[in-house]
Design an enzyme around this catalytic site. Structure first.
Site: not given
Length: 497
Positions: A274, A348
């Protein structure tokens, strides 16, 4: 540290100093308890000078005149009687709590003329006070005057006609406040203090309330074939954990309801790292796991008549030399293979193994997972609504109703085959991201491939779990979103008594 309110309920109170808080509707000529707390009639004069109209959550702060039975009087407006909702009672409690300063005793009059106040409303008002009082300052070595004073206990007497009923209802309010504030604590903790092992230990503490807690280690998860979850964890020196919490308050024959939370205790993005700006907020990427843990606290503390399972997958996503790479293919517990396109789409991968484990082991009535899953849902809904995705219309409707009741709002998002095919992979059964378009929807479709035939809902709480705007009942960075929502869902639809 949260302000310490010792709350009690009484039909009457003898005033002798301290603070009096009075509620007032827009229609009423006088405030609740005015004849007791304000025999000199200063409220009417002050309200006229200040043009105080008692609109919702407006406050009027008055220094009591000499000879008055109290030192200060605060009037809290609650708006028009016909527009008053259950959530407004929480907000009124929060507004009142914000005015409790420089005193060790408070009398609060809530039976407004022309408005019948029931026990539930009184308990909700008290819950609003407890939620507003929360703060997180465990790591501050120097505190300002307000923070020092908040550490002192304040005796609060709420005056209402049905004091006995309010006292009984308040026991559930205390349970809810405990669960919400636990979730807030977990989200607010710094990531160096709350790794997967430490988080699991906090979940283990729920055994004190009667929750059965199992902690699965990396070795046990590997034996179960949780390759998706373990792939995320392999870049960190901190070992992963899977916490399984069971509350058995229902009938032995009843299948449980199940809640699954994403617990990425810190998310760098992994190899798909990120940007540096704002990365510190990724300590809150376990907001789903925090909400599930808080919910299990509530259900146990209020002795909910339901069998419930809470499962949280706890990992740290780091980019070391052993980290998962874009292009890797992992095998999930279900046996389905996943091509990792982006290591920052890791939540996920954690959830898919946790969902399969939950469905396979417990055969629940339904499964609801919570996750700070996608930035796309924040773009779509901001921080007002959480995204709701579901394969079951009834469950979706029940969740939406619970969201409206608690003001933890949900907005149902679409699912469909045209979206599902976006996560098909050339090299594996699926890939973990479908690209830039419809990012929150393709993430939900990824999870949907692991729920089998179980009624299921996915709540994407990325915009609501942390950094939401502060309001009357939440002054914290970590909001505890989802705890009250899911408790209301259980209360309204699932309990056996």
């Amino acid at each position: 540290m949260s302000a310490k309110f010792e709350i009690s309920f009484s039909k009457s109170v003898k005033l002798n100093g301290g603070l009096a808080i009075l509620l007032k509707t827009a229609e009423a000529d006088s405030a609740a308890g005015a004849e007791t707390a304000d025999p000199a009639g200063v409220i009417a004069k002050a309200a006229k000078i200040a043009r105080f109209s008692a609109k919702s959550m407006a406050t009027l702060d008055i220094v009591a005149p000499e000879g008055a039975p109290v030192e200060r009087i605060v009037v809290v407006g609650i708006g028009k009687v016909g527009e008053l909702t259950a959530h407004d009672w929480l907000k009124a409690g929060g507004a009142a709590a914000s005015k409790v300063k420089n005193t060790d005793k408070v009398a609060i009059f809530i039976d407004v003329p022309g408005l019948e106040t029931d026990a539930r409303a009184a308990a909700d008002f008290a819950l609003g006070m407890l939620l507003r009082a929360y703060s997180f300052d465990a790591y501050k070595t120097k505190k300002n005057d307000d923070e020092e004073k908040s550490a002192k206990s304040v005796k609060v007497t709420i005056v209402t006609a049905d004091a006995t009923g309010a006292r009984k209802a308040f026991s559930e309010s205390e349970a809810i406040a405990g669960g919400v504030n636990l979730a807030r604590d977990l989200v607010n903790e710094p990531p160096n203090a709350l790794g997967p092992v430490e988080f699991a230990a906090r979940a283990k503490e729920l055994e004190n309330l009667g929750v059965e807690v199992e902690i699965l280690t990396e070795k046990e998860m590997r034996r179960l074939g949780m390759g998706a979850l373990l792939g995320v964890a392999q870049g960190s020196v901190r070992p992963p954990r899977l916490a399984v919490m069971q509350w058995k308050g229902g009938k032995a024959k009843d299948r449980p309801v199940a809640f699954v939370g994403k617990g990425v205790v810190f998310d760098t993005g992994g190899i798909s790292i990120k940007p540096a700006a704002g990365m510190e907020d990724m300590k809150g990427d376990m907001g789903g796991a925090a909400a599930v843990t808080g919910l299990m606290h509530v259900l146990a503390a209020r002795k909910a008549a339901v069998n419930a399972v809470g499962i949280i997958g706890l990992v740290e996503n780091m980019p070391d030399g052993n980290a998962q790479r874009p292009g890797d293919i992992v095998t999930s517990m279900s046996g389905q293979t996943i091509e990792v396109i982006n290591t920052d789409a890791e939540g996920r991968l954690v959830l898919c193994d946790a969902l399969w484990y939950c469905s396979d082991r417990f055969k629940p009535q339904f499964m609801i997972n919570l996750a700070t899953l996608t930035g796309a849902i924040v773009v779509a809904l901001g921080n007002v609504h959480a995204g709701l995705f579901s394969n079951d219309d009834q469950l979706s409707a029940q969740l939406t109703a619970a969201g409206l009741s608690t003001n933890e709002k949900l907005w149902r998002m679409p699912l469909g085959k045209d979206y599902d095919k976006l996560i098909d992979s050339k090299f594996a059964d699926m890939k973990n991201t479908g690209g830039r378009q419809a990012g929150s929807i393709t993430a939900a479709h990824f999870l949907k491939r692991f729920v089998q035939d179980t009624p299921w809902a996915h709540l994407d709480i990325a915009g609501t779990a942390m950094g939401s705007p502060q309001d009357e009942i939440n002054q914290s960075w970590g909001s505890g979103f989802g705890v009250r929502l899911l408790d209301e869902l259980v209360r309204a639809n699932c309990e056996s008594r």
